[in-house]
Write a protein that holds these residues in place. Structure first.
Motif, mmCIF file in Angstrom:
data_model
loop_
_atom_site.group_PDB
_atom_site.id
_atom_site.type_symbol
_atom_site.label_atom_id
_atom_site.label_comp_id
_atom_site.label_asym_id
_atom_site.label_seq_id
_atom_site.Cartn_x
_atom_site.Cartn_y
_atom_site.Cartn_z
ATOM 1 N N VAL A 157 -21.629 40.204 42.192
ATOM 2 C CA VAL A 157 -21.956 38.927 42.813
ATOM 3 C C VAL A 157 -21.719 37.866 41.752
ATOM 4 N N ARG A 158 -20.911 36.880 42.089
ATOM 5 C CA ARG A 158 -20.611 35.812 41.127
ATOM 6 C C ARG A 158 -21.533 34.626 41.378
ATOM 7 N N PRO A 182 -32.270 38.387 36.408
ATOM 8 C CA PRO A 182 -30.915 38.945 36.509
ATOM 9 C C PRO A 182 -30.741 39.633 37.869
ATOM 10 N N LEU A 183 -29.550 39.496 38.415
ATOM 11 C CA LEU A 183 -29.286 40.056 39.736
ATOM 12 C C LEU A 183 -29.163 41.578 39.666
ATOM 13 N N ALA A 230 -33.468 35.834 46.375
ATOM 14 C CA ALA A 230 -34.759 35.676 45.702
ATOM 15 C C ALA A 230 -34.615 35.841 44.192
ATOM 16 N N GLU A 231 -33.819 36.830 43.756
ATOM 17 C CA GLU A 231 -33.609 37.033 42.320
ATOM 18 C C GLU A 231 -32.880 35.842 41.711
ATOM 19 N N ASN A 232 -31.900 35.311 42.425
ATOM 20 C CA ASN A 232 -31.150 34.162 41.914
ATOM 21 C C ASN A 232 -32.052 32.934 41.803
ATOM 22 N N GLU A 233 -32.872 32.702 42.820
ATOM 23 C CA GLU A 233 -33.744 31.527 42.804
ATOM 24 C C GLU A 233 -34.836 31.622 41.743
#
Length: 180
Positions: free
Chosen positions: A121-122, A105-106, A98-101
């Motif tokens: 996480v890359r 920032p993760l 959800a943060e990536n989408e």
């Protein structure tokens, strides 16, 4: 003591990946020492029952030890560890997606350092990748967990190490795949 040896061997086998990441030169020694402990104390238990003419208890102890040894030897502990970590932390994995989408920032959870080799996480475009294993000498090979936004095809690749490209091989659920 034999039971304790089998328990320690099971725990050490389950934790092989985090031990490899932490004490990579000595993790095999830990596993070997646990095997020796379990086998030695099982042998002592069998011989003790034999010397006291408790043949039934000796046979049962031997069958239990051989069965435990076979189960521990044949279990794919890497798969058990990865699947259990994914199952235990599925909400955190969903939060990462959800943060990536959303472009935020993760927020990397504390427990990820026991799963990802660098605790990070890359991001590879829309793909999230957690490196679980990487050849520590020259980074020629790697494997890990990747979130793929679409179903993978035969052309789907993920960079798993500096010198390696992997493909999704096993579905973990919710868009997450084991990549080798």
């Amino acid at each position: 003591m034999a039971s304790l040896g089998w328990l320690l061997l099971t725990i050490a086998s389950y934790l092989w990946l985090p031990m490899f990441q932490t004490i990579w030169r000595f993790n095999a020694l830990v596993i070997v020492m646990c095997w020796i402990w379990a086998a030695l104390w099982s042998f002592v238990a069998v011989m003790t029952y034999l010397s006291s003419r408790a043949y039934g208890q000796s046979f049962v102890t031997l069958v239990i030890a051989v069965t435990l040894g076979a189960i521990i030897w044949t279990t794919d502990w890497k798969t058990v560890y990865i699947d259990s970590q994914f199952w235990l932390h599925r909400e955190e994995f969903a939060t990462l997606v959800a943060e990536n989408e959303s472009g935020r920032p993760l927020t990397v959870p504390w427990w990820l350092e026991y799963l990802s080799i660098d605790g990070q996480v890359r991001q590879q475009g829309p793909i999230l990748y957690l490196p679980v294993f990487e050849d520590s000498w020259r980074a020629e090979t790697g494997s890990g967990i990747a979130h793929l936004p679409d179903l993978p095809t035969s052309e789907t690749t993920v960079q798993t190490a500096a010198g390696d490209i992997g493909s999704p091989v096993r579905d973990l659920g919710n868009g997450w795949w084991w990549v080798e």
